[in-house]
Every structure is written in C-alpha cells, then in structure tokens.
Motif scaffolding. Structure first.
Motif, PDB file in Angstrom:
ATOM      1  N   TYR A 200       0.884  -1.178   0.000  1.00  0.00           N
ATOM      2  CA  TYR A 200       0.000   0.000   0.000  1.00  0.00           C
ATOM      3  C   TYR A 200       0.912   1.215   0.000  1.00  0.00           C
ATOM      4  CZ  TYR A 200      -4.356   2.548   0.915  1.00  0.00           C
ATOM      5  OH  TYR A 200      -5.449   3.377   0.811  1.00  0.00           O
ATOM      6  N   TYR A 201       1.030   1.874  -1.149  1.00  0.00           N
ATOM      7  CA  TYR A 201       2.008   2.945  -1.326  1.00  0.00           C
ATOM      8  C   TYR A 201       1.303   4.257  -1.651  1.00  0.00           C
ATOM      9  CZ  TYR A 201       6.347   5.203  -2.908  1.00  0.00           C
ATOM     10  OH  TYR A 201       7.437   6.030  -3.045  1.00  0.00           O
ATOM     11  N   ASP A 202       1.578   5.271  -0.852  1.00  0.00           N
ATOM     12  CA  ASP A 202       0.987   6.603  -1.043  1.00  0.00           C
ATOM     13  C   ASP A 202       2.087   7.550  -1.515  1.00  0.00           C
ATOM     14  OD1 ASP A 202      -0.225   9.066  -0.952  1.00  0.00           O
ATOM     15  OD2 ASP A 202      -1.177   8.735   0.997  1.00  0.00           O
ATOM     16  N   ALA A 203       2.064   7.856  -2.821  1.00  0.00           N
ATOM     17  CA  ALA A 203       3.132   8.676  -3.402  1.00  0.00           C
ATOM     18  C   ALA A 203       3.136  10.102  -2.863  1.00  0.00           C
ATOM     19  CB  ALA A 203       2.994   8.693  -4.921  1.00  0.00           C
ATOM     20  N   THR A 204       2.043  10.550  -2.266  1.00  0.00           N
ATOM     21  CA  THR A 204       2.019  11.908  -1.705  1.00  0.00           C
ATOM     22  C   THR A 204       2.879  12.002  -0.452  1.00  0.00           C
ATOM     23  OG1 THR A 204       0.065  11.526  -0.302  1.00  0.00           O
ATOM     24  CG2 THR A 204      -0.324  12.226  -2.590  1.00  0.00           C
ATOM     25  N   LYS A 205       3.291  10.860   0.086  1.00  0.00           N
ATOM     26  CA  LYS A 205       4.078  10.837   1.318  1.00  0.00           C
ATOM     27  C   LYS A 205       5.536  10.436   1.066  1.00  0.00           C
ATOM     28  CE  LYS A 205      -0.022   9.596   4.049  1.00  0.00           C
ATOM     29  NZ  LYS A 205      -0.188  10.940   4.649  1.00  0.00           N
ATOM     30  N   GLU A 206       5.966  10.503  -0.192  1.00  0.00           N
ATOM     31  CA  GLU A 206       7.325  10.090  -0.536  1.00  0.00           C
ATOM     32  C   GLU A 206       8.377  10.974   0.140  1.00  0.00           C
ATOM     33  OE1 GLU A 206       6.912   7.962  -4.911  1.00  0.00           O
ATOM     34  OE2 GLU A 206       7.321  10.123  -4.830  1.00  0.00           O
ATOM     35  N   LEU A 207       9.564  10.392   0.331  1.00  0.00           N
ATOM     36  CA  LEU A 207      10.675  11.095   0.956  1.00  0.00           C
ATOM     37  C   LEU A 207      11.447  11.952  -0.032  1.00  0.00           C
ATOM     38  CD1 LEU A 207      12.156   8.201   3.131  1.00  0.00           C
ATOM     39  CD2 LEU A 207      10.634  10.042   3.869  1.00  0.00           C
ATOM     40  N   GLY A 208      11.150  11.831  -1.310  1.00  0.00           N
ATOM     41  CA  GLY A 208      11.950  12.486  -2.331  1.00  0.00           C
ATOM     42  C   GLY A 208      12.891  11.476  -2.969  1.00  0.00           C
ATOM     43  N   ASP A 209      13.819  11.948  -3.783  1.00  0.00           N
ATOM     44  CA  ASP A 209      14.722  11.060  -4.522  1.00  0.00           C
ATOM     45  C   ASP A 209      15.881  10.634  -3.619  1.00  0.00           C
ATOM     46  OD1 ASP A 209      15.939   9.611  -6.485  1.00  0.00           O
ATOM     47  OD2 ASP A 209      16.644  11.344  -7.642  1.00  0.00           O
ATOM     48  N   TRP A 210      15.570   9.842  -2.611  1.00  0.00           N
ATOM     49  CA  TRP A 210      16.557   9.497  -1.599  1.00  0.00           C
ATOM     50  C   TRP A 210      17.621   8.522  -2.100  1.00  0.00           C
ATOM     51  CZ3 TRP A 210      17.308   4.572   0.477  1.00  0.00           C
ATOM     52  CH2 TRP A 210      16.339   3.604   0.135  1.00  0.00           C
ATOM     53  N   LEU A 211      17.399   7.913  -3.263  1.00  0.00           N
ATOM     54  CA  LEU A 211      18.409   7.025  -3.833  1.00  0.00           C
ATOM     55  C   LEU A 211      19.496   7.800  -4.576  1.00  0.00           C
ATOM     56  CD1 LEU A 211      16.110   4.195  -5.257  1.00  0.00           C
ATOM     57  CD2 LEU A 211      17.441   4.154  -3.142  1.00  0.00           C
ATOM     58  N   SER A 212      19.273   9.061  -4.840  1.00  0.00           N
ATOM     59  CA  SER A 212      20.248   9.875  -5.557  1.00  0.00           C
ATOM     60  C   SER A 212      21.455  10.155  -4.664  1.00  0.00           C
ATOM     61  CB  SER A 212      19.620  11.194  -5.993  1.00  0.00           C
ATOM     62  OG  SER A 212      20.616  12.093  -6.463  1.00  0.00           O
ATOM     63  N   PRO A 213      22.664  10.070  -5.229  1.00  0.00           N
ATOM     64  CA  PRO A 213      23.855  10.419  -4.435  1.00  0.00           C
ATOM     65  C   PRO A 213      23.826  11.852  -3.915  1.00  0.00           C
ATOM     66  CG  PRO A 213      24.473   9.249  -6.447  1.00  0.00           C
ATOM     67  CD  PRO A 213      23.009   9.561  -6.574  1.00  0.00           C
ATOM     68  N   ASP A 214      23.073  12.718  -4.571  1.00  0.00           N
ATOM     69  CA  ASP A 214      23.029  14.130  -4.178  1.00  0.00           C
ATOM     70  C   ASP A 214      21.942  14.447  -3.155  1.00  0.00           C
ATOM     71  OD1 ASP A 214      25.109  14.684  -5.980  1.00  0.00           O
ATOM     72  OD2 ASP A 214      23.686  14.863  -7.645  1.00  0.00           O
ATOM     73  N   PHE A 215      21.176  13.441  -2.762  1.00  0.00           N
ATOM     74  CA  PHE A 215      20.090  13.670  -1.801  1.00  0.00           C
ATOM     75  C   PHE A 215      20.667  14.109  -0.450  1.00  0.00           C
ATOM     76  CE2 PHE A 215      17.260  12.070   1.564  1.00  0.00           C
ATOM     77  CZ  PHE A 215      16.056  12.661   1.181  1.00  0.00           C
ATOM     78  N   ASP A 216      20.024  15.071   0.169  1.00  0.00           N
ATOM     79  CA  ASP A 216      20.468  15.586   1.467  1.00  0.00           C
ATOM     80  C   ASP A 216      19.799  14.787   2.591  1.00  0.00           C
ATOM     81  OD1 ASP A 216      21.264  16.978   3.690  1.00  0.00           O
ATOM     82  OD2 ASP A 216      20.247  18.856   3.156  1.00  0.00           O
ATOM     83  N   ASP A 217      20.578  13.947   3.255  1.00  0.00           N
ATOM     84  CA  ASP A 217      20.029  13.131   4.344  1.00  0.00           C
ATOM     85  C   ASP A 217      20.440  13.665   5.722  1.00  0.00           C
ATOM     86  OD1 ASP A 217      22.689  12.425   4.653  1.00  0.00           O
ATOM     87  OD2 ASP A 217      22.472  10.432   3.794  1.00  0.00           O
ATOM     88  N   SER A 218      20.841  14.937   5.769  1.00  0.00           N
ATOM     89  CA  SER A 218      21.336  15.495   7.037  1.00  0.00           C
ATOM     90  C   SER A 218      20.274  15.534   8.130  1.00  0.00           C
ATOM     91  CB  SER A 218      21.895  16.900   6.809  1.00  0.00           C
ATOM     92  OG  SER A 218      20.886  17.774   6.298  1.00  0.00           O
ATOM     93  N   LEU A 219      18.993  15.572   7.725  1.00  0.00           N
ATOM     94  CA  LEU A 219      17.927  15.600   8.723  1.00  0.00           C
ATOM     95  C   LEU A 219      17.511  14.202   9.181  1.00  0.00           C
ATOM     96  CD1 LEU A 219      15.644  18.455   7.298  1.00  0.00           C
ATOM     97  CD2 LEU A 219      17.387  18.586   9.103  1.00  0.00           C
ATOM     98  N   TRP A 220      18.040  13.192   8.535  1.00  0.00           N
ATOM     99  CA  TRP A 220      17.740  11.821   8.971  1.00  0.00           C
ATOM    100  C   TRP A 220      18.493  11.522  10.269  1.00  0.00           C
ATOM    101  CZ3 TRP A 220      17.716   7.730   4.451  1.00  0.00           C
ATOM    102  CH2 TRP A 220      16.782   8.129   3.482  1.00  0.00           C
ATOM    103  N   GLU A 221      17.937  10.624  11.055  1.00  0.00           N
ATOM    104  CA  GLU A 221      18.616  10.223  12.277  1.00  0.00           C
ATOM    105  C   GLU A 221      19.748   9.249  11.959  1.00  0.00           C
ATOM    106  OE1 GLU A 221      16.511   6.753  14.497  1.00  0.00           O
ATOM    107  OE2 GLU A 221      14.883   7.964  13.631  1.00  0.00           O
ATOM    108  N   ASN A 222      20.716   9.185  12.842  1.00  0.00           N
ATOM    109  CA  ASN A 222      21.727   8.150  12.725  1.00  0.00           C
ATOM    110  C   ASN A 222      21.120   6.805  13.097  1.00  0.00           C
ATOM    111  OD1 ASN A 222      23.505  10.645  12.912  1.00  0.00           O
ATOM    112  ND2 ASN A 222      25.007   9.022  12.574  1.00  0.00           N
TER     113      ASN A 222
END
Length: 788
Positions: A200-222
C-alpha cells in the motif's frame, strides 16, 4: 459507496476471468534455448560466517512493528576503487541495494530459517558499482514481522547488516522510515499463511529522490546499532547457498500498447496479458492528479495472494510494486482522470536454466511436459513452494516431486534449492522428538504430515541416484533412521497409524489409509536399506522391519487388488505404491493394472506415483492413456501452469505437485534414467508403440544425454549423445530378422555381432536388442534396426 463499487467491479472481473477462458484447444510451448553445456554440480555450503565486524542497524524504534519499510544510507570516500569487493549482507526480512543511484540487488535476502533461530546472508560483488571519490550506498529494507506464517521464521526484530571490508553497517549510517509505504489494518493484510503483506504505497508521502547520491540526508537520524552479526535475535548467519534471483528486466505486457495514452472517463478494470504465468512485480507510468487510488491484482488474489494499492501524487510519475506476486493476467483498476503512459512488469525468478526437453508428434503430451516445466519454475524462489500465491510454503511432498522434475528439466543450480531445503529440515529437528517437519521454515508450531515425510525419505535415495552425492546421503541417513523408528509395528505386522499434525493421505477421494501408509513405510525402509548399503552401515534392523511389513501387507491382498477393510474397493494409490515400493510381486501386476485402469481416486499429487507404477509394470500405453485422460482439461486450458486439483476452480492454478508427467515422459517414454549413482551407468529404453519421433534431452550430472528416437512400420532409428565417463545400456527396439547398424556399419545380423572395444552385446529382451556402450568421452551414436 466508491469502495463498494470498486469491490463489486473487482469481483465481477475476477469471476469473469475465473469461469471464462479455456475455449478451443491451444497448445503451449516455452521459448528457451538449452545451454551448450550442463552446469557444474555443487554442494551446499552450510558453514556460518562468524567473523562479523558489521552491526545490525535500524532506526531508534524497537524494530518490532510489522510491515515496515526502512531507508538506509551511507556515504563513503574511496581513494582507489577496488577491482573486486564482496559485500556480505543480511536482513530481516528483504532488501533492495543501490550504489551511486544504480540498482545492485533486487529483492535480496532469503527467508529466515536454516534453523529455528538463525538466518542467511548474501554475497554480492559490488566493485563494478564503486568509483574513486564519493560513493553513496542505499538500502531499502522491508521487515515483515509476522510470527505466524508458513514459510519464514520471524526473529521478532527488524535489522539490516552490511559488511564489505572496512565498509560496515554501524551507527554512522543514516536511517529514515519510508513513510510512503502504509500499514493499513485491512488493506495491507495478506492471508495468514504468507509472511509478506500487501503493498500500500501513497506517493504523496514520498521522501523524495533518496536514492540519488546528491540527496540531502542530514535531517535523517543516525542508525541505531543492535549488535554484531551472529547475535540474537537473528542468530548465526549461514550462506544463502542458492543463486541470487534472476532479474529479466522490465517488459511490456503482450497488450500494453492497447492502453498507452488512454485516459478513462470513469473507473475501469483493464487486464494485461503475460505470455505465461510468472513471478513478477507490476509497473505503471502515468500522469495523474493527486490522491487517485490504483489497485493491481491477479486471479490469485482471491485465493489469498498478495495485491497492490498505489495512491497517486500530482503530475507524471512511475511506480513498481516491489513485493512480487504471480499471474498470467494482471488486472489494474484505473480511476478516471489518470493518463496511462506505460504498463510493464518485471519478471524475476530462481536463477536456473531450462535444460531439458521432451517432444513427440502428440502435441498434447508436448504441452503437458511444457506446462509441467512452467509449473516447476514458478514454484521456485527462496525455497521450493507448493504454490507461489496462497502459501509459498515448502511442503515436503511437493518438494520431493519438484526435485525429481528438476533432474529432467533444469540445470544443476536447481539442485542447490533442494539441498537448502533438506539442510533446513535437518536444522529444525528437535532431538527430543526426532520428527522430520513437513513444512520448514514455518512460523508455526511443529508441522508433520507423516506420509509426505516418508515420501521425502524415498526422495533422498532418488537424489543420490541422480547425483551420486554420497556426502548428501551421509547427511540425511541418521535423521531418516530416527524418523522411521517413530512408527510401531503391531501384532498384524502393520504399522500403527501415525496421525502427525494433519492426518492427510492425499486430496483425492476414498483413501485406503492402512494400505497407503504401510506401502509408504515399506518404501522408505527400502530407501534406508539402500542408503545403508552405500554407506557401509548395518541394515539388519531395517530388513527385519521390511520383512514384517511385507508379511502384514500380504494380508491386504484380495482377488481384486490390495485393500484394507477401511474401503469398499481397491484404491489406485495404495496399489500403485505396492508396486513401486516392491511389495507387489510380478504375479499381481495384471490385477493391479486393472485397478489402475478403472480407479481414479488420486489427486494430481499421487497421480505421479500411479503413472510411475504403470510404467514399472511395463504398461506404458496404459500410462499414456491415463495421463492424457486425467490431464485433458489442464492440457487444453489457456492456463500455462497446472492446477492443484483436477478442477481449476477448487485450488490453486500453479501447483508444483501436478508436474509428475514431465518425469514420466522423459524417464519412461523416452526411456532415460540412471541405473547407477550419478549416471555412471544409465539406460536408454524407448517406449514407442506407434510410428512416432521422440526427442529428449536430459541434463545429467555427467553432461547432456540427448536422443532422437524414430519408429516406422519397418524400422527403428536411435540417435544418442552419450556423455563421457559413463556406460550407456541401449535398448534398441528390434524384431527377429532385422539388421542392426551403428553409425552406418552393420554390427548385428543373423545372430552374429561385430564387437568393438567400447560396444558389447548384452542380449535380447522383450522386443529389444541390448547393447552396452562405454564412453570415455562424449560419444555420438546412430543405431538403426531395419528389415533385411
């Protein structure tokens, strides 16, 4: 109201598909090229890896929540990219790996269960995906978390571990729950047998292009580290032992073009066609407003298989439902206002090559062989399965049949799946009970179907005969003896009935429990006796039990066949088992043949053994007639796989145990089977009663055995390719007075044989002249028996 309408439309579509179809006769053939050479036989590696430096990671939750998708990222700097680098990876439950935005592993990991406490790991070569400088490793991990199911052992805690030299999973990785994957209370729930949930996938809740090497994951937790590899609750980590899945790539459906560019004014169900029933993940590319719901399902969904729901975001978008299902017809429920740009599917499956063949002039037999092959392949993935939709469970009666089928149809990679299943079965033995479980791994209590386990012991001997793997035999011997000793023989010299977890003989009707169970027991004893002889072990106790059962079974004989007092008339399964187990003497064959000609109690599972018995009694035409009669509906139906039961409406449409005719045709009609372990000696004994041409290829552990057998009213021609380091016993159909030629030279005429160094005359037998061919290397033979 919309939900009601949607459900109603889906039900209408399902029943239309279920009861429609069939139609006129259509024949089926898989399109494949047999590899030039057979693959090397391998033994399963069962040594756990214990030198882990990496740690299991997740987010900061306790990891117990069911049906969670987690995104994990790690950025590493590499001064000089290596030429080779192996990553050791495991997850509870599945993972998808990406490096620098490129897919590396699709559907990685193997369902937990080498033992009740332990797990498997993958070995993946990642060097081709690395570069000098910055590298970003991403993993999408799916934790199932269902402790009650039929094919997986839940650890109770989600986790992912990655180790590639100094690159290891630890708290330096970034973690974020993928919020687009929803865990809806009802919509996400699959049937209780499956550990996998619906997507059950809701595209309106996507994280963005998180697979991209340029994605900013600084707000993600360790990530939170939860212990090094080998720790509880995931246990020891064993090599997966089987190949990584084969990814055939995204493909158009047969009728994709019919829907490209369309936008429907109202909700519409469209069914996309695949060339055959396959394991797949459905894909869609669309242009849509936000909030539209697309459902994707198959005919199997209503039997308990998984399905998918996708909620659109605004604009052009694409989605692939990563949880695999199977089908030949994939239905999409498309809402109004959604423009279809592309419809595709990705077929994935067990990495083995179609390597066998059987062809004759009867297209019904050819179709049945090919549908059996397709059914075998669709029931292989992490384990051999009974079916790929309702259960995905490793029922051992099914596995025993699948193993025999693989010997005639697939390369040696397929043998690893059987070895893995056996290792898991042995790993689940409780030393306090010595019970061989019928379904392993399983997120349930101990599960035993005694007659399927007895069949499994017979299968151990079969596996040794076809592979010559003495180590395998040594590994299963003690467990087989311990299990057989759980039965008690009563004063009537028959076993006391063992119910197990499920008192099941077969799906068919009027089962003669006493006669069936005792025949299976004797057959298993015979297999163990043979194992003991090979391994140099004392078989006196086994032989004593065999003698007792043989004496007791004799009391079941009547003038109409073997029968206990439980049934009114002799049962086809009981009498067939009496033959193949060796309980029935040849003087009883005519009576038993009459039973098998007139009685049709067996399900497709036991039908395999009925056909085997007819062939062992030399009743090949009877076996062929019965096969064509009983499988007639499956042959003529548009389904490309075989059903669980004789009606397509009373079980699954892709059940492994129904493919026994594949073995019968190659083993008996073409006549190719080993007589000594590992094909060091084998026979070619064609059984062609009317003018015909039979072609058969068998991928033996010694190499391909290929034959073309042609019968006319006045001659028989046999072309055979014999692998090296073997002895072939050739049965050439022959009539008195005929001349026999080999490679255009007369070798037998008027009772005189021209002996050569590697070919000897064995003798004449029941319409055959028999030769022995010793082949030190691959040898081509062209035999002719012609009228003078």
């Amino acid at each position: 109201m919309n939900r009601v309408i949607s459900f109603f439309m889906a039900v209408v579509a399902f029943f239309s598909a279920l009861f429609g179809g069939g139609g006129s006769q259509s024949y089926f053939k898989n399109e494949y090229t047999i590899p030039e050479s057979t693959s090397e036989y391998k033994q399963l590696d069962t040594t756990p890896k214990e030198d882990w430096n990496a740690e299991y990671i997740w987010d900061n939750s306790d990891g117990s929540e069911e049906n969670v998708w987690m995104c994990l990222r790690k950025t590493v700097e590499i001064t000089q990219a290596p030429e080779t680098l192996t990553a050791y990876i495991s997850a509870d439950s599945k993972y998808w790996l990406y490096i620098n935005g490129e897919a590396v592993v699709f559907d990685g990991g193997v369902k937990r269960g080498p033992t009740a406490e332990d797990s498997y790991y993958d070995e993946v070569e990642i060097a081709p995906y690395l570069k000098n400088g910055k590298n970003v490793i991403c993993a999408l991990v799916w934790y199932w978390g269902k402790d009650k199911n039929f094919s997986y052992t839940d650890s109770g805690k989600a986790g992912f571990i990655f180790e590639a030299s100094s690159i290891i999973s630890d708290q330096s990785w970034k973690a974020c729950r993928n919020t687009a994957y929803l865990n809806k209370k009802f919509a996400s729930k699959s049937n209780f047998r499956l550990p996998e949930s619906n997507i059950y996938y809701d595209a309106t809740k996507e994280l963005g292009d998180w697979l991209s090497p340029d994605f900013d994951d600084s707000l993600w937790e360790n990530a939170t580290a939860n212990g090094k590899g080998g720790c509880a609750p995931w246990g020891k980590l064993y090599p997966r032992g089987i190949p990584m899945l084969k990814d055939y790539g995204l493909k158009d459906y047969l009728n994709s073009d019919s829907y490209k560019g369309q936008t429907f004014k109202s909700k519409k169900l469209i069914t996309l066609e695949m060339p055959y029933n396959a394991q797949c993940t459905p894909y869609i590319k669309i242009e849509a407003p936000s909030g539209k719901k697309i459902r994707i399902f198959t005919k199997n969904t209503w039997l308990g298989a998984v399905s998918d729901i996708y909620i659109t975001k605004d604009g052009e978008q694409e989605f692939e439902a990563l949880g695999w299902f199977n089908g030949q017809h994939i239905t999409y429920e498309i809402p109004s206002g959604v423009k279809i740009l592309e419809l595709k599917y990705r077929e994935t499956g067990y990495d083995t090559a179609f390597s066998g063949l059987f062809e004759c002039k009867d297209e019904k037999l050819n179709t049945l062989w090919q549908k059996s092959l397709r059914t075998l392949y669709i029931t292989m993935r992490d384990n051999f399965m009974d079916c790929p939709d309702r259960e995905r469970a490793q029922w051992w009666g099914d596995v025993t049949s699948e193993m025999a089928m693989s010997m005639y149809a697939l390369d040696a990679n397929s043998y690893l799946l059987y070895q893995k299943g056996v290792a898991s079965m042995l790993g689940h033995i409780d030393p306090n009970t010595n019970v061989l479980q019928t379904v392993v791994p399983i997120g349930e209590e101990l599960y035993e179907l005694p007659v399927q386990q007895l069949a499994g012991i017979c299968g151990f001997r079969t596996y040794y005969l076809y592979t010559g793997d003495r180590d395998f035999l040594n590994g299963v011997y003690d467990a087989s003896v311990n299990y057989i000793n759980l039965w008690t023989i009563d004063e009537n010299h028959l076993v006391q009935h063992r119910e197990g977890s499920w008192d099941w003989m077969d799906w068919g009707k009027h089962a003669d429990t006493t006669a069936i169970e005792n025949a299976w027991y004797y057959y298993a004893l015979s297999a163990i006796k043979n194992m003991a002889q090979v391994l140099g072990k004392d078989s006196a106790e086994i032989e004593t039990k065999m003698n007792e059962i043989k004496a007791g079974y004799a009391s079941l004989w009547t003038e109409n066949g073997y029968k206990s007092e439980e049934v009114k008339t002799p049962d086809d399964r009981a009498n067939a088992l009496a033959v193949i187990s060796g309980l029935a003497e040849e003087d009883k064959y005519e009576t038993i043949t009459a039973v098998l000609e007139s009685t049709e109690n067996s399900s497709p599972y036991m039908e395999y053994y009925v056909l085997e018995a007819l062939c062992q009694m030399g009743k090949y035409d009877t076996a062929k007639s019965r096969m064509l009669k009983r499988y007639e509906k499956m042959i003529s139906d548009s389904d490309t796989t075989l059903w669980e039961k004789w009606s397509k409406h009373t079980g699954t449409r892709n059940h492994a145990w129904s493919g026994g005719p594949l073995v019968i045709m190659s083993k008996y009609f073409a006549g190719i089977r080993p007589t000594q372990a590992g094909y060091t000696q084998f026979v070619i004994k064609p059984q062609i009663s009317a003018p015909d041409t039979v072609k058969c290829t068998v991928p033996s552990v010694k190499g391909y055995i290929k034959v073309t057998e042609t019968k006319t009213d006045s001659s028989f021609t046999l072309d055979a390719s014999v692998p090296g380091e073997t002895e072939a016993i050739i049965y050439l159909p022959y009539s008195d007075g005929q001349t026999v030629k080999l490679n255009d030279s007369v070798i037998y005429e008027n009772g005189s044989f021209a002996e050569t160094d590697n070919i000897k005359l064995v003798g004449a037998e029941d319409g055959f002249i028999v030769f022995s061919v010793s082949a030190t290397q691959s040898t081509q033979l062209h035999f002719e028996a012609v009228n003078q």
